[in-house]
Design an enzyme around this catalytic site. Sequence first.
Site, PDB file in Angstrom:
ATOM      1  N   LYS A   1       4.647  10.755  21.747  1.00  0.00           N
ATOM      2  CA  LYS A   1       5.217   9.427  21.507  1.00  0.00           C
ATOM      3  C   LYS A   1       6.720   9.499  21.744  1.00  0.00           C
ATOM      4  O   LYS A   1       7.425  10.273  21.111  1.00  0.00           O
ATOM      5  CB  LYS A   1       4.922   8.980  20.078  1.00  0.00           C
ATOM      6  CG  LYS A   1       5.562   7.633  19.742  1.00  0.00           C
ATOM      7  CD  LYS A   1       5.101   7.116  18.398  1.00  0.00           C
ATOM      8  CE  LYS A   1       5.819   5.818  18.056  1.00  0.00           C
ATOM      9  NZ  LYS A   1       5.383   5.276  16.772  1.00  0.00           N
TER      10      LYS A   1
ATOM     11  N   LYS B   1       2.262   7.486  24.526  1.00  0.00           N
ATOM     12  CA  LYS B   1       2.858   6.183  24.240  1.00  0.00           C
ATOM     13  C   LYS B   1       4.346   6.198  24.550  1.00  0.00           C
ATOM     14  O   LYS B   1       5.014   7.156  24.167  1.00  0.00           O
ATOM     15  CB  LYS B   1       2.635   5.899  22.757  1.00  0.00           C
ATOM     16  CG  LYS B   1       3.213   4.606  22.274  1.00  0.00           C
ATOM     17  CD  LYS B   1       3.015   4.493  20.796  1.00  0.00           C
ATOM     18  CE  LYS B   1       3.739   3.257  20.318  1.00  0.00           C
ATOM     19  NZ  LYS B   1       3.890   3.241  18.891  1.00  0.00           N
TER      20      LYS B   1
HETATM   21  C1  PBG Z   1       5.161   2.758  14.079  1.00  0.00           C
HETATM   22  C2  PBG Z   1       4.672   2.285  15.383  1.00  0.00           C
HETATM   23  C3  PBG Z   1       5.403   1.725  16.424  1.00  0.00           C
HETATM   24  C4  PBG Z   1       4.482   1.323  17.369  1.00  0.00           C
HETATM   25  C5  PBG Z   1       3.216   1.684  16.926  1.00  0.00           C
HETATM   26  N1  PBG Z   1       3.349   2.295  15.680  1.00  0.00           N
HETATM   27  C6  PBG Z   1       6.854   1.424  16.570  1.00  0.00           C
HETATM   28  C7  PBG Z   1       7.832   2.477  16.448  1.00  0.00           C
HETATM   29  O1  PBG Z   1       7.535   3.677  16.473  1.00  0.00           O
HETATM   30  O2  PBG Z   1       8.991   2.102  16.289  1.00  0.00           O
HETATM   31  C8  PBG Z   1       4.827   0.593  18.644  1.00  0.00           C
HETATM   32  C9  PBG Z   1       3.765  -0.212  19.237  1.00  0.00           C
HETATM   33  C10 PBG Z   1       4.197  -1.199  20.253  1.00  0.00           C
HETATM   34  O3  PBG Z   1       5.383  -1.296  20.647  1.00  0.00           O
HETATM   35  O4  PBG Z   1       3.315  -1.947  20.687  1.00  0.00           O
HETATM   36  N2  PBG Z   1       5.475   4.063  13.924  1.00  0.00           N
END
Ligand code: PBG
Length: 345
Positions: A207, A262
């Site tokens: 991520k 992601k």
């Molecule tokens: C939380 C989380 C996030 C997303 C999914 N879980 C945001 C972040 O890490 O700031 C992002 C999902 C999206 O942008 O569609 N940890």
Amino acid sequence: MGDNPTNPPGQYPSTRLRRLRRFDWSRRLVREHRLSIDDLIWPAFVVDGDNRREPVESMPGVDRRSSDLLVDAVGEAKDLGIPVVAIFPAIDPAKKTPDGDEAVNADNLVCQTVRAIKQVHGEGIGVLCDVALDPYTTTGQDGLVRDGYVVNDDTLGVLCRQAVAQAQAGCDVIAPSDMMDGRIGAIRRALDEAGFERVLIMSYAAKYASGFYGPFRDAVGSKSDLGSGDKRTYQMDPANTDEAMREVALDVAEGADMVMVKPGMPYLDIVRRVKHTFALPTYAYQVSGEYAMLRAAADRGWLDGEATMLESLLAFKRAGADGILTYFAIEAAKLLGSGNMGRGT
Ligand code: PBG
């Protein structure tokens, strides 16, 4: 005759790749990758209240729903054949604290919603829950902040409690999105000790610290909490790929059943490399910013919305993903179910 009458006969191409592209039937016959409803995971936002449905401004077509309405919407997803719904809460700001204590409340919005969904829909659809503190912290950070730093090991204990509370509520897939080191192993042990050895873990393994999460942070109301802060001390540097391999290797060794990359489209190289290297169930998250871009351009008539949606989803399959978390899930499932694959496929 060839296209170019001035070409001497011996110079016509002996291989004509266009031959197989000529008809719809021949294109279908040689098609290597296919998008199906089974590939879709629908991320959905839940908010306190009854009969409440409000649009997310930066994600046109996406709403936050109270759990009663979400139960109905999940019914639609189930009837369409979507295998999994992912639940994300927009927490009442009054319930946020510096340490995000509400995350471990066994009766919080997510847990209540999961219980309600499971009560009505049972095993007809899988339910996935994020494990991370950002919807619950006044800092907007995914972990505990001490002296300005998101601390790793103390955060793990809270994440474990959050995961167990969600499993108790009936969550089928625990999806740690926090990027703390060692969290998959810690959560796996905590789940097993609590008797949830059959609950799956889908790790947000690779991520990245991405600008494409902006609209999501609007949707769950964490943007103003995060303020000028960022998540670069725990989410990955977008410049790195070898590091993604190390992240995935650790999560697999610690007990992840499935891994995720992601964001999605800007990171197809990572999806490809993860699938190729580890050969295990691999998912891509087409995140909020990717959705917003496609939707905004389509709404302005700058892009064909259906074609680009399906094309973008198919691209994940081509890269090697076994499935996609996408805000287009319901729309895509309707198109796929009707046999209208759109021009993009
Ligand atoms: C939380 C989380 C996030 C997303 C999914 N879980 C945001 C972040 O890490 O700031 C992002 C999902 C999206 O942008 O569609 N940890």
